[in-house]
Motif scaffolding. Structure first.
Motif, PDB file in Angstrom:
ATOM      1  N   PRO A  20       0.809  -1.233   0.000  1.00  0.00           N
ATOM      2  CA  PRO A  20       0.000   0.000   0.000  1.00  0.00           C
ATOM      3  C   PRO A  20       0.835   1.272   0.000  1.00  0.00           C
ATOM      4  N   LEU A  21       2.001   1.246   0.646  1.00  0.00           N
ATOM      5  CA  LEU A  21       2.867   2.430   0.665  1.00  0.00           C
ATOM      6  C   LEU A  21       3.436   2.712  -0.720  1.00  0.00           C
ATOM      7  N   ALA A  22       3.748   1.640  -1.437  1.00  0.00           N
ATOM      8  CA  ALA A  22       4.294   1.807  -2.784  1.00  0.00           C
ATOM      9  C   ALA A  22       3.229   2.310  -3.757  1.00  0.00           C
ATOM     10  N   LEU A  23       1.985   1.869  -3.578  1.00  0.00           N
ATOM     11  CA  LEU A  23       0.917   2.282  -4.490  1.00  0.00           C
ATOM     12  C   LEU A  23       0.678   3.791  -4.444  1.00  0.00           C
ATOM     13  N   VAL A  24       0.871   4.395  -3.256  1.00  0.00           N
ATOM     14  CA  VAL A  24       0.667   5.850  -3.143  1.00  0.00           C
ATOM     15  C   VAL A  24       1.966   6.622  -3.336  1.00  0.00           C
ATOM     16  N   THR A  25       3.048   5.915  -3.679  1.00  0.00           N
ATOM     17  CA  THR A  25       4.377   6.494  -3.902  1.00  0.00           C
ATOM     18  C   THR A  25       4.889   7.214  -2.648  1.00  0.00           C
ATOM     19  N   THR A  26       5.696   6.488  -1.866  1.00  0.00           N
ATOM     20  CA  THR A  26       6.254   7.029  -0.625  1.00  0.00           C
ATOM     21  C   THR A  26       7.713   7.418  -0.845  1.00  0.00           C
ATOM     22  N   PRO A  27       8.041   8.704  -0.766  1.00  0.00           N
ATOM     23  CA  PRO A  27       9.434   9.137  -0.974  1.00  0.00           C
ATOM     24  C   PRO A  27      10.292   8.842   0.253  1.00  0.00           C
ATOM     25  N   ILE A  28      11.588   8.752   0.043  1.00  0.00           N
ATOM     26  CA  ILE A  28      12.538   8.614   1.153  1.00  0.00           C
ATOM     27  C   ILE A  28      13.161   9.979   1.373  1.00  0.00           C
ATOM     28  N   GLU A  29      12.689  10.678   2.396  1.00  0.00           N
ATOM     29  CA  GLU A  29      13.117  12.048   2.635  1.00  0.00           C
ATOM     30  C   GLU A  29      14.420  12.129   3.426  1.00  0.00           C
ATOM     31  N   ASP A  30      14.659  11.157   4.313  1.00  0.00           N
ATOM     32  CA  ASP A  30      15.902  11.119   5.092  1.00  0.00           C
ATOM     33  C   ASP A  30      16.625   9.826   4.714  1.00  0.00           C
ATOM     34  N   PHE A  31      17.531   9.930   3.754  1.00  0.00           N
ATOM     35  CA  PHE A  31      18.173   8.731   3.210  1.00  0.00           C
ATOM     36  C   PHE A  31      19.031   8.018   4.245  1.00  0.00           C
ATOM     37  N   GLN A  32      19.774   8.777   5.055  1.00  0.00           N
ATOM     38  CA  GLN A  32      20.624   8.149   6.068  1.00  0.00           C
ATOM     39  C   GLN A  32      19.787   7.341   7.052  1.00  0.00           C
ATOM     40  N   LEU A  33      18.701   7.922   7.535  1.00  0.00           N
ATOM     41  CA  LEU A  33      17.823   7.220   8.469  1.00  0.00           C
ATOM     42  C   LEU A  33      17.282   5.937   7.830  1.00  0.00           C
ATOM     43  N   TYR A  34      16.929   6.030   6.551  1.00  0.00           N
ATOM     44  CA  TYR A  34      16.350   4.871   5.866  1.00  0.00           C
ATOM     45  C   TYR A  34      17.357   3.737   5.706  1.00  0.00           C
ATOM     46  N   TRP A  35      18.564   4.054   5.191  1.00  0.00           N
ATOM     47  CA  TRP A  35      19.504   2.964   4.915  1.00  0.00           C
ATOM     48  C   TRP A  35      20.062   2.350   6.196  1.00  0.00           C
ATOM     49  N   VAL A  36      20.217   3.152   7.245  1.00  0.00           N
ATOM     50  CA  VAL A  36      20.679   2.602   8.527  1.00  0.00           C
ATOM     51  C   VAL A  36      19.647   1.610   9.064  1.00  0.00           C
ATOM     52  N   ASN A  37      18.378   1.990   9.014  1.00  0.00           N
ATOM     53  CA  ASN A  37      17.331   1.099   9.506  1.00  0.00           C
ATOM     54  C   ASN A  37      17.202  -0.153   8.640  1.00  0.00           C
ATOM     55  N   LEU A  38      17.317   0.008   7.331  1.00  0.00           N
ATOM     56  CA  LEU A  38      17.235  -1.160   6.450  1.00  0.00           C
ATOM     57  C   LEU A  38      18.412  -2.101   6.700  1.00  0.00           C
ATOM     58  N   ALA A  39      19.575  -1.540   7.029  1.00  0.00           N
ATOM     59  CA  ALA A  39      20.746  -2.364   7.342  1.00  0.00           C
ATOM     60  C   ALA A  39      20.495  -3.212   8.589  1.00  0.00           C
ATOM     61  N   PHE A  40      19.873  -2.632   9.612  1.00  0.00           N
ATOM     62  CA  PHE A  40      19.573  -3.394  10.827  1.00  0.00           C
ATOM     63  C   PHE A  40      18.422  -4.377  10.601  1.00  0.00           C
ATOM     64  N   VAL A  41      17.507  -4.039   9.689  1.00  0.00           N
ATOM     65  CA  VAL A  41      16.473  -5.009   9.307  1.00  0.00           C
ATOM     66  C   VAL A  41      17.134  -6.270   8.755  1.00  0.00           C
TER      67      VAL A  41
END
Length: 303
Positions: A235-256
């Motif tokens: 559902p998030l992809a269907l409404v197009t969700t931007p990544i506004e804070d790239f550092q926060l995103y990639w750090v969290n994805l790394a821990f995921v």
């Protein structure tokens, strides 16, 4: 009951059970997309997948300290302080889940197509179908006769309604808290919504492991996370969700990705018995503490 009726093994059953237990994350992300606060949904997507493995493995360990009747093998595991699991769970659940995380990284991290877009959602939906089919095919056995009654059916329907209603209230509550504290939607999703959505998984893990199905109760968290990273991604992809804070995103994805990686490594570390020692469970919890420290001191820079 469906697992027994369809002849699914514990690991395959965990993948099927995750459709139910991960439904709060899916419902919350649908509500986030509908209310135009997709940042909350993105934070929920990441936050719930980081905390869930350390939390559920720890809960499963303590639940498994109970002595099961006529089960000498489990008594040996208790004496050795081991949370014993079927090694099949790595091939059936954790390795495919790592593949799902890698696919999310490929679709959302590169600069030309950074963010969650509709095409990404359809790809991840296909990834979930492949994940579920793989789990069922790898873990199919002969089914058993199971008797259903109306009470069980109505309880299931009532549970679905409760989850949908609860998801809407959780999103609204997160919106209000984010507004009052002056924090971003994604941070609210990470540390408020993402933690709240683990409640059904806590109940399921404790009750299933206490009931004697240690592998099903412990490994189901991997299946839950796979559902979150695919169906809740949709559902998030269907409404197009931007990544506004790239550092926060990639750090969290790394821990995921780190959590299932530790899961896969630890479960095969012992040659005598597949599973987790109490020291490995402590390592899971320590990894989450490291995550919190990284977020507080280096990403959010609160101090």
């Amino acid at each position: 009951m469906l697992r027994k009726q369809w002849g699914l093994t514990a690991s395959a059953g965990a993948a099927f059970l995750a459709i139910v237990t991960a439904s709060p994350e899916v419902a919350i992300n649908i509500a986030s997309a509908a209310r135009d606060v997709s940042g909350i949904g993105l934070g929920n997507l990441l936050g719930s997948n980081i905390i869930s493995i350390p939390l559920m493995v720890t809960i499963a360990y303590f639940a498994s300290r109970k002595q099961f009747k006529n089960n000498k093998e489990h008594q040996e595991h208790r004496d050795k302080n081991i949370l014993a699991l079927n090694k099949r769970s790595v091939a059936v659940l954790s390795l495919p889940y790592l593949g799902i995380i890698a696919l999310v990284a490929i679709l959302t991290l590169p600069k030309p197509w950074r963010g969650l877009q509709p095409i990404d959602g359809w790809i991840m939906l296909g990834a979930y179908i492949a994940f579920l089919a793989h789990a069922i095919v790898k873990g199919k056995q002969k089914g058993k006769n199971v008797e259903w009654n109306k009470r069980q059916v109505w309880l299931s329907i009532a549970g679905a309604i409760a989850i949908a209603t609860g998801a809407l209230f959780i999103v609204k509550a997160t919106e209000n808290i984010v507004s009052v504290l002056g924090i971003s939607e994604i941070v609210g999703g990470l540390f408020i919504t993402g933690i709240m959505t683990t409640a059904p998984e806590i109940f399921k893990t404790w009750s299933v492991v206490k009931g004697g199905e240690v592998t099903a109760g412990t490994t189901s968290v991997i299946a839950d996370n796979a559902v979150t990273m695919t169906l809740a991604f949709f559902p998030l992809a269907l409404v197009t969700t931007p990544i506004e804070d790239f550092q926060l995103y990639w750090v969290n994805l790394a821990f995921v990705g780190l959590m299932p990686l530790l899961y896969s490594l630890f479960i095969h570390q012992s040659k005598e018995q597949h599973g987790f020692t109490h020291w490995q469970i402590f390592a899971f919890d320590a990894a989450y503490i490291v995550y919190l420290m990284v977020m507080v001191f280096f990403v959010l820079k609160l101090f």
